[in-house]
Design a protein around this motif. Structure first.
Motif, PDB file in Angstrom:
ATOM      1  N   ARG A   8     -27.972 -69.173 -18.787  1.00 24.17           N
ATOM      2  CA  ARG A   8     -28.082 -69.083 -17.325  1.00 24.17           C
ATOM      3  C   ARG A   8     -26.705 -69.068 -16.672  1.00 24.17           C
ATOM      4  NH1 ARG A   8     -32.897 -73.366 -16.478  1.00 24.17           N
ATOM      5  NH2 ARG A   8     -34.623 -71.945 -16.906  1.00 24.17           N
ATOM      6  N   GLN A  11     -25.054 -65.916 -16.966  1.00 19.32           N
ATOM      7  CA  GLN A  11     -25.874 -64.836 -16.405  1.00 19.32           C
ATOM      8  C   GLN A  11     -26.307 -63.846 -17.492  1.00 19.32           C
ATOM      9  OE1 GLN A  11     -23.492 -63.327 -13.141  1.00 19.32           O
ATOM     10  NE2 GLN A  11     -24.104 -65.031 -11.824  1.00 19.32           N
ATOM     11  N   LYS A  33     -18.332 -63.411 -20.943  1.00 20.78           N
ATOM     12  CA  LYS A  33     -19.123 -64.211 -20.013  1.00 20.78           C
ATOM     13  C   LYS A  33     -19.365 -65.623 -20.540  1.00 20.78           C
ATOM     14  CE  LYS A  33     -21.716 -60.323 -18.045  1.00 20.78           C
ATOM     15  NZ  LYS A  33     -23.069 -59.725 -17.922  1.00 20.78           N
TER      16      LYS A  33
END
Length: 122
Positions: A8, A11, A33
């Motif tokens: 989460r 993303q 990320k």
């Protein structure tokens, strides 16, 4: 953080993050990320896939500077690789045995000078 929290925060879909944990191929942008979410230096995911034993942890410093701890074994391997690459690039006549000896002597000298700690070498 558990798997869902990391996915989460980065993303990402949970199945994409699961691929990362399973060592399956994903895009480099996926690693980019995840690494900041885990507090890892850029490139740490790739390093682990290439055999590194741990990620490089990033410590935030005043003024936005970033300091990353260097693992002694990784530093010794990086130095040995640099010596090998330099030897190969400047000489066509050095044997593999001579290059190995040169790497050993450079590491021994840096350890003797206290520039790098004693490391376990194969």
């Amino acid at each position: 953080m558990n798997k869902i929290d990391v996915a989460r925060a980065a993303q990402l879909q949970i199945n994409t993050y699961s691929k990362v944990e399973d060592g399956k191929q994903v895009r480099l942008t996926t690693y980019a990320k995840i690494e900041p979410i885990l507090g890892w230096a850029r490139g740490s995911c790739s390093d682990i896939l290439d055999g590194a034993t741990a990620a490089t942890i990033v410590e935030k410093q005043p003024g936005g500077a970033v300091v990353s701890d260097v693992q002694a074994g990784d530093l010794a391997a990086d130095i040995a690789n640099a010596v090998q690459n330099a030897a190969v690039s400047v000489s066509d006549s050095l044997t593999a045995a001579e290059i190995r000896e040169m790497k050993r002597r450079v590491l021994d000298e840096l350890i003797r000078q206290g520039k790098i700690p004693q490391v376990d070498r194969d």
